[in-house]
Design a protein around this motif. Structure first.
Motif, PDB file in Angstrom:
ATOM      1  N   GLN A 145     -75.209 -43.117  -2.152  1.00  0.00           N
ATOM      2  CA  GLN A 145     -76.617 -42.814  -2.354  1.00  0.00           C
ATOM      3  C   GLN A 145     -76.784 -41.502  -3.109  1.00  0.00           C
ATOM      4  OE1 GLN A 145     -79.228 -44.676  -1.382  1.00  0.00           O
ATOM      5  NE2 GLN A 145     -78.053 -46.292  -0.382  1.00  0.00           N
ATOM      6  N   GLU A 187     -85.182 -45.460  -0.218  1.00  0.00           N
ATOM      7  CA  GLU A 187     -85.273 -46.738   0.476  1.00  0.00           C
ATOM      8  C   GLU A 187     -83.955 -47.046   1.170  1.00  0.00           C
ATOM      9  OE1 GLU A 187     -86.483 -49.751  -2.258  1.00  0.00           O
ATOM     10  OE2 GLU A 187     -88.617 -49.295  -2.022  1.00  0.00           O
ATOM     11  N   PRO A 242     -88.012 -54.566   8.247  1.00  0.00           N
ATOM     12  CA  PRO A 242     -89.301 -53.873   8.383  1.00  0.00           C
ATOM     13  C   PRO A 242     -90.101 -54.339   9.595  1.00  0.00           C
ATOM     14  CG  PRO A 242     -89.327 -55.379   6.509  1.00  0.00           C
ATOM     15  CD  PRO A 242     -87.916 -55.340   6.985  1.00  0.00           C
ATOM     16  N   PRO A 262     -84.248 -53.604   1.305  1.00  0.00           N
ATOM     17  CA  PRO A 262     -84.635 -52.238   0.954  1.00  0.00           C
ATOM     18  C   PRO A 262     -86.078 -51.960   1.361  1.00  0.00           C
ATOM     19  CG  PRO A 262     -83.459 -53.261  -0.858  1.00  0.00           C
ATOM     20  CD  PRO A 262     -83.718 -54.351   0.139  1.00  0.00           C
ATOM     21  N   SER A 263     -86.258 -50.984   2.212  1.00  0.00           N
ATOM     22  CA  SER A 263     -87.587 -50.673   2.733  1.00  0.00           C
ATOM     23  C   SER A 263     -87.764 -49.169   2.797  1.00  0.00           C
ATOM     24  CB  SER A 263     -87.782 -51.278   4.134  1.00  0.00           C
ATOM     25  OG  SER A 263     -87.550 -52.677   4.117  1.00  0.00           O
ATOM     26  N   ALA A 264     -89.029 -48.758   2.691  1.00  0.00           N
ATOM     27  CA  ALA A 264     -89.372 -47.339   2.780  1.00  0.00           C
ATOM     28  C   ALA A 264     -89.922 -47.054   4.167  1.00  0.00           C
ATOM     29  CB  ALA A 264     -90.392 -46.967   1.708  1.00  0.00           C
TER      30      ALA A 264
END
Length: 537
Positions: A523, A407, A412, A372-374
């Motif tokens: 989501q 996210e 990344p 999970p990354s922004a």
């Protein structure tokens, strides 16, 4: 010969009426004839009773001449009465209005006798129906005969002039025969009236049926037929006039609804036909893009296998050259005149090593390590790495982030590498003062997030737009290997996304990276925003 609907209905109804009225008339005539027969029997019986009572006193006085005169006077009505005759108990005709048969004996089986003498013993009392008979006279006419018994009453066997014994029950019979011509005339007249009435009823009902069928059925049906012909000829503006709310009215409404549906369908077909060429061109472009992507992917895969082998084969000797050249360049015993040559060898060898490293990176299929990354955070980290380079000193970076991007599962480090390549390319395209605009957002329709990097650089010529993701393609002289965009393309494709480019020479370029949400239905639904528009300064 084609019969119309009105003619068929009129003929059918006339036949039904004719049969019905004929049966009705037949039953009526039969019933009338039966009633007239019964009335004739009753009247004849009453006439016989009247004659018996009228002549009774004369017979008691033994005044037979006067009694016979009374019978003759009654029998003189030839239009009604055929004959009147008196018959004694032995069958002798003692008197008759037909003088020729006076003195004759009648057989017990004769018509006037067999009603009472049909059994082993004669009947003393019989009903008027049993005492009546119908037969044809000498002229062949149907007549009615009724026998009236003359009983031996007390005054008869006690009178001084009579010699009838007391035990005798019946002294004789008065036989009255009447004509049925008037009755037949009534029956014939009634029958003719029934026939005429039936004919007029059939005509009147046929006319009424014709009128109402023409008004209520034929006209609406003709309107429907006319409307069907108009529809067949393409006149979809036509409508059926509704004049009633019955089944034909509902059928007319159905015709109008059908016509409206056909008109809508034709309009849709015409619109579809008009837009067909544009849709075909659009779909052709989509197919060409898909084919180009497939060709590009196959090209990258094939080229990756090739360069992997070449890079491994070149890397080992290239490493040896670089090591020994570095050692010689740093050797104190080296002739100073050769120092520049060795430095050039080391520089070019390092450049070759960098190219080989790029080839290895391009050919290596590294599996993304997703977590999970922004996206906004990755972009900020990338800017921190590259903003200190000299090419960014005169470049203004404008950030337009959407804070509602959730996210996503990303690698990344790989995404950061893509952002580095795109930002460096944008900076190199500006080559001086300029502006880089970074815009992030989401598209609910595509279930994706986007990152758009726009610059105000020199732009990419249109003929080069289809080649920029090809390996080793570069417009930079003595700069880069032409593998940055190819590697970035492979990374984004590995994440299930895509890269789009829009560019105008002299205005600028926009690279848009699309990254899909993982399981977008699970989501939280992000707010709907439009796709980014290229911002070329």
């Amino acid at each position: 010969m084609r019969l119309s609907l009105i003619a068929k209905l009129s003929i059918a109804s006339s036949i039904v009426l004719l049969i019905t009225m004929g049966l009705f008339a037949y039953i009526n005539v039969e019933q009338l004839q039966k009633l007239l027969f019964e009335e004739a029997i009753t009247d004849a019986d009453k006439l016989g009773e009247t004659i018996v009572r009228t002549t009774h006193y004369n017979m008691l006085e033994n005044n037979r001449r006067r009694a016979y005169q009374v019978i003759d006077e009654v029998g003189s009505q030839r239009a009604i009465i055929e004959r009147i005759r008196m018959i004694n108990k032995y069958g002798l005709i003692t008197h008759s209005t037909d003088h020729k048969e006076i003195g004759l004996y009648l057989d017990k089986k004769a018509e006037a006798c067999n009603m009472c003498h049909s059994g082993p013993s004669p009947l003393v009392h019989a009903t008027s129906m049993n005492r009546s008979r119908f037969f044809h006279n000498r002229e062949g006419k149907l007549v009615l005969g009724i026998a009236k018994a003359i009983y031996n009453e007390e005054r008869c066997f006690t009178a001084s002039c009579h010699f009838h014994p007391k035990e005798a029950k019946v002294l004789g019979v008065l036989d009255v025969i009447v004509s049925l011509d008037s009755m037949h005339q009534k029956v014939y007249t009634y029958r003719n009236e029934i026939i005429i009435l039936t004919f007029f009823q059939i005509c009147l009902i046929s006319l009424c049926l014709t009128f109402f069928t023409q008004r209520l059925v034929n006209k609406p049906v003709r309107r429907l037929v006319r409307h069907a012909h108009l529809i067949g000829s393409g006149e979809l503006e036509a409508r059926v006039a509704i004049t009633s709310h019955d089944e034909l009215g509902e059928l007319g409404n159905a015709f109008n609804d059908m016509t409206a549906s056909l008109k809508r369908a034709r309009i849709e077909l015409e619109d579809w036909g008009k837009n067909l060429e544009a849709k075909v061109d659009e779909r052709t472009q989509q197919i060409k893009q898909m084919q180009a992507q497939l060709v590009h992917s196959e090209k990258l895969a094939s080229l990756g296998e090739l360069v992997a082998g070449i890079a491994h084969e070149i890397n080992n000797p290239l490493t040896g050259i670089l090591v020994f050249a570095s050692l010689l360049a740093n050797d104190s015993k080296l002739d100073p005149s050769l120092k520049g040559d060795l430095d050039l060898i080391v520089k070019e060898t390092q450049r070759c090593a960098k190219i080989v490293k790029g080839l290895l990176d391009f050919s290596r299929e590294s599996i993304p390590q997703k977590k999970p990354s922004a996206v906004n955070a990755i972009m900020d980290a990338t800017l921190t790495l590259v903003c200190h380079q000299s090419c960014f000193h005169d470049v203004t970076v404008i950030k337009e982030y959407n804070p509602d991007i959730p996210e996503m599962l990303l690698d990344p480090h790989q995404i950061e590498q893509v952002f580095i390549n795109l930002l460096l390319n944008a900076c190199h395209a500006i080559a001086g003062p300029g502006e880089i605009r970074i815009k992030t957002g989401i598209s609910k329709e595509n279930h994706s997030a986007y990152i758009a990097i726009s610059d105000t650089g020199c732009g990419i010529p249109e003929e080069n737009l289809s080649k920029i993701f090809d390996p080793f393609f570069t417009t930079k002289e003595n700069k880069g290997t032409g593998l940055g965009l190819s590697v970035s393309y492979g990374i984004i494709e590995g994440h299930g996304g895509r890269i789009e480019v829009q560019s105008t020479v002299g205005v600028g370029t926009t690279f848009t990276v699309w990254l899909p949400f993982i399981n977008p239905d699970d989501q939280e639904s992000p707010p709907d925003q439009s796709s980014p528009q290229p911002d070329n300064g």
